[in-house]
Write an enzyme that holds these catalytic residues in place. Structure first.
Site, PDB file in Angstrom:
ATOM      1  N   GLY A  51       5.329  -5.973  -1.378  1.00 32.84           N
ATOM      2  CA  GLY A  51       4.834  -4.605  -1.392  1.00 32.84           C
ATOM      3  C   GLY A  51       5.828  -3.561  -1.848  1.00 32.84           C
ATOM      4  N   ASP A 109       7.202  -0.639   1.009  1.00 32.87           N
ATOM      5  CA  ASP A 109       6.032   0.165   0.687  1.00 32.87           C
ATOM      6  C   ASP A 109       5.557   1.020   1.857  1.00 32.87           C
ATOM      7  OD1 ASP A 109       5.158  -2.069   2.119  1.00 32.87           O
ATOM      8  OD2 ASP A 109       3.497  -2.533   0.784  1.00 32.87           O
ATOM      9  N   ASP A 112       4.211   0.638   9.021  1.00 32.04           N
ATOM     10  CA  ASP A 112       2.982   0.654   9.808  1.00 32.04           C
ATOM     11  C   ASP A 112       3.394   0.504  11.268  1.00 32.04           C
ATOM     12  OD1 ASP A 112       0.471   0.285  10.984  1.00 32.04           O
ATOM     13  OD2 ASP A 112      -0.299  -0.918   9.348  1.00 32.04           O
ATOM     14  N   LYS A 140       2.543   5.252   8.168  1.00 27.78           N
ATOM     15  CA  LYS A 140       1.210   5.369   8.758  1.00 27.78           C
ATOM     16  C   LYS A 140       1.286   6.144  10.055  1.00 27.78           C
ATOM     17  CE  LYS A 140      -1.830   2.146   8.034  1.00 27.78           C
ATOM     18  NZ  LYS A 140      -2.713   0.945   8.118  1.00 27.78           N
ATOM     19  N   VAL A 163      -4.947   1.066   3.999  1.00 33.64           N
ATOM     20  CA  VAL A 163      -4.537   1.712   2.755  1.00 33.64           C
ATOM     21  C   VAL A 163      -4.062   0.658   1.763  1.00 33.64           C
ATOM     22  CG1 VAL A 163      -4.013   3.943   3.823  1.00 33.64           C
ATOM     23  CG2 VAL A 163      -2.223   2.203   3.683  1.00 33.64           C
ATOM     24  N   ASP A 169      -1.520  -3.988  -0.615  1.00 32.25           N
ATOM     25  CA  ASP A 169      -2.595  -4.795  -1.197  1.00 32.25           C
ATOM     26  C   ASP A 169      -3.910  -4.679  -0.445  1.00 32.25           C
ATOM     27  OD1 ASP A 169      -2.999  -7.769   0.404  1.00 32.25           O
ATOM     28  OD2 ASP A 169      -1.265  -6.552   0.937  1.00 32.25           O
ATOM     29  N   ARG A 175      -2.052  -4.132  -5.802  1.00 34.04           N
ATOM     30  CA  ARG A 175      -0.684  -3.653  -5.585  1.00 34.04           C
ATOM     31  C   ARG A 175      -0.196  -2.792  -6.753  1.00 34.04           C
ATOM     32  NH1 ARG A 175       1.877  -6.184  -1.227  1.00 34.04           N
ATOM     33  NH2 ARG A 175       1.148  -8.271  -0.714  1.00 34.04           N
TER      34      ARG A 175
END
Length: 185
Positions: A51, A109, A112, A140, A163, A169, A175
């Protein structure tokens, strides 16, 4: 079972951030990161695959434009393996560059819940890194982040939704979309 199709997801997805907005966020982040390395030391820039690849590439170029040299390496660690949730961390590739006494910048990326990034950060510290900074394109917004992890540099904040795009992805698809989307209902 047939894999979900990206086109179906895009048909109902909500655009959160377009390419121009993300480019501006990366340039802003690069300025902040450049200031953090004003001492002239060359940081070890580690991309978290898969990612983090699109974001890390853009961030690396933006840092180069500001005169910050980087030594590149990468790692591949995952909890998900194509799923939407996971538990144990699987190391697919560890960085080969020695970290002892080095300042390390991890590029990923998204932050989370932070399980993977916390494990990676701790591993870098266990390898003797003098400092570990974390740069993420997206953070996030929710209250489920594990204790002990935070990003030092954040591009954008995204809602607590599924997302995808710009490294993130949708069932291993999308991606390379040049924007970030939230899955529709």
């Amino acid at each position: 079972m047939t894999a979900p199709k990206l086109g179906d997801a895009l048909a109902t997805a909500r655009l959160l951030f377009d390419r121009a907005t993300l480019d501006a966020a990366i340039v802003r982040m690069a300025g902040d990161i450049r200031a953090a390395y004003a001492d002239g030391e060359v940081p070890l820039f580690i991309t978290v695959l898969n990612g983090g690849l699109p974001f890390a590439g853009q961030l690396g170029f933006a840092l180069g434009e500001l005169g910050l040299d980087l030594e590149f390496d990468y790692l591949h660690a995952t909890r998900y393996r194509g799923q939407t949730s996971g538990s144990g961390l699987a190391w697919l590739h560890r960085p080969a560059t020695p970290m002892r006494g080095r300042r390390v910048l991890l590029a990923d990326d998204i932050l989370d819940e932070g399980h993977t990034l916390l494990a990676v950060q701790q591993w870098c510290e266990d390898q003797g890194a003098a400092e570990v900074r974390i740069a993420v394109l997206a953070e996030k917004l929710h209250d489920r982040c594990v204790a002990g992890i935070r990003a030092d540099h954040v591009g954008v904040q995204v809602p607590d939704a599924y997302v995808f795009g710009y490294g993130m992805d949708y069932h291993e698809q999308g991606r390379n979309l040049p924007a970030i989307y939230a899955l529709g209902d």
